[in-house]
Motif scaffolding. Structure first.
Motif, short mmCIF file in Angstrom:
data_model
loop_
_atom_site.label_atom_id
_atom_site.label_comp_id
_atom_site.label_asym_id
_atom_site.label_seq_id
_atom_site.Cartn_x
_atom_site.Cartn_y
_atom_site.Cartn_z
N ASN A 7 3.23 101.63 52.39
CA ASN A 7 3.70 102.40 53.64
C ASN A 7 4.50 101.30 54.53
O ASN A 7 3.73 100.36 54.80
N PHE A 9 5.84 100.88 58.43
CA PHE A 9 6.01 101.46 59.98
C PHE A 9 6.75 100.78 60.81
O PHE A 9 6.80 99.49 60.80
N GLN A 76 -1.06 111.82 65.05
CA GLN A 76 0.00 112.42 65.93
C GLN A 76 0.01 111.61 67.46
O GLN A 76 1.20 111.37 68.01
N MET A 79 2.08 108.53 66.63
CA MET A 79 3.46 108.88 66.53
C MET A 79 4.30 108.31 67.68
O MET A 79 5.71 108.12 67.52
N LEU A 82 5.98 104.86 67.40
CA LEU A 82 6.88 104.57 66.34
C LEU A 82 8.15 104.79 66.60
O LEU A 82 8.62 105.61 67.35
N GLU A 84 10.46 105.08 64.26
CA GLU A 84 11.08 106.14 63.11
C GLU A 84 10.10 106.66 62.39
O GLU A 84 8.76 106.14 62.46
N ALA A 85 10.05 107.69 61.77
CA ALA A 85 9.13 108.28 60.75
C ALA A 85 8.47 107.28 59.82
O ALA A 85 9.42 106.53 59.26
N PRO A 86 7.17 107.39 59.86
CA PRO A 86 6.75 106.46 58.65
C PRO A 86 7.24 106.84 57.27
O PRO A 86 7.75 107.75 56.99
N GLN A 87 7.38 105.71 56.38
CA GLN A 87 7.76 105.90 54.92
C GLN A 87 6.79 105.15 54.05
O GLN A 87 6.01 104.24 54.34
#
Length: 94
Positions: A7, A9, A76, A79, A82, A84-87
């Motif tokens: 993952n 982040f 939430q 978030m 961050l 960007e969205a986690p991958q």
């Protein structure tokens, strides 16, 4: 067959330490989850806002069950840290 989940982040500017603290708090939850064989948090050396969690699982289903049980309100709240969205993706040992 076991699986590895990697993952990624990326913290917003000025939020790297807060994101690291949040991710560090995830490790005990992950390692206590059924089917977890290990979990480590990494911070990129040259880009301190970038983090990786590498998880080893007995199965993909065990990982997905662990995610389903994690409090959504805690994720939430993170978030906001961050950029960007986690991958994340699953990997098999070759």
């Amino acid at each position: 067959m076991s699986t590895t989940r990697i993952n990624r982040f990326v913290a917003k500017a000025g939020q790297a330490e807060a994101l690291k603290a949040f991710l560090s708090q995830l490790i005990p939850y992950i390692t206590a989850s059924t089917g977890c064989e290990g979990c480590e948090l990494f911070q990129q050396e040259n880009q301190k806002t970038e983090f990786y969690i590498v998880e080893k699982w007995h199965s993909k289903a065990d990982h997905q069950a662990s995610i389903a049980g994690f409090p959504k309100e805690k994720m939430q709240a993170a978030m906001d840290l961050l950029a960007e969205a986690p991958q994340g993706n699953y990997y098999q040992l070759c």
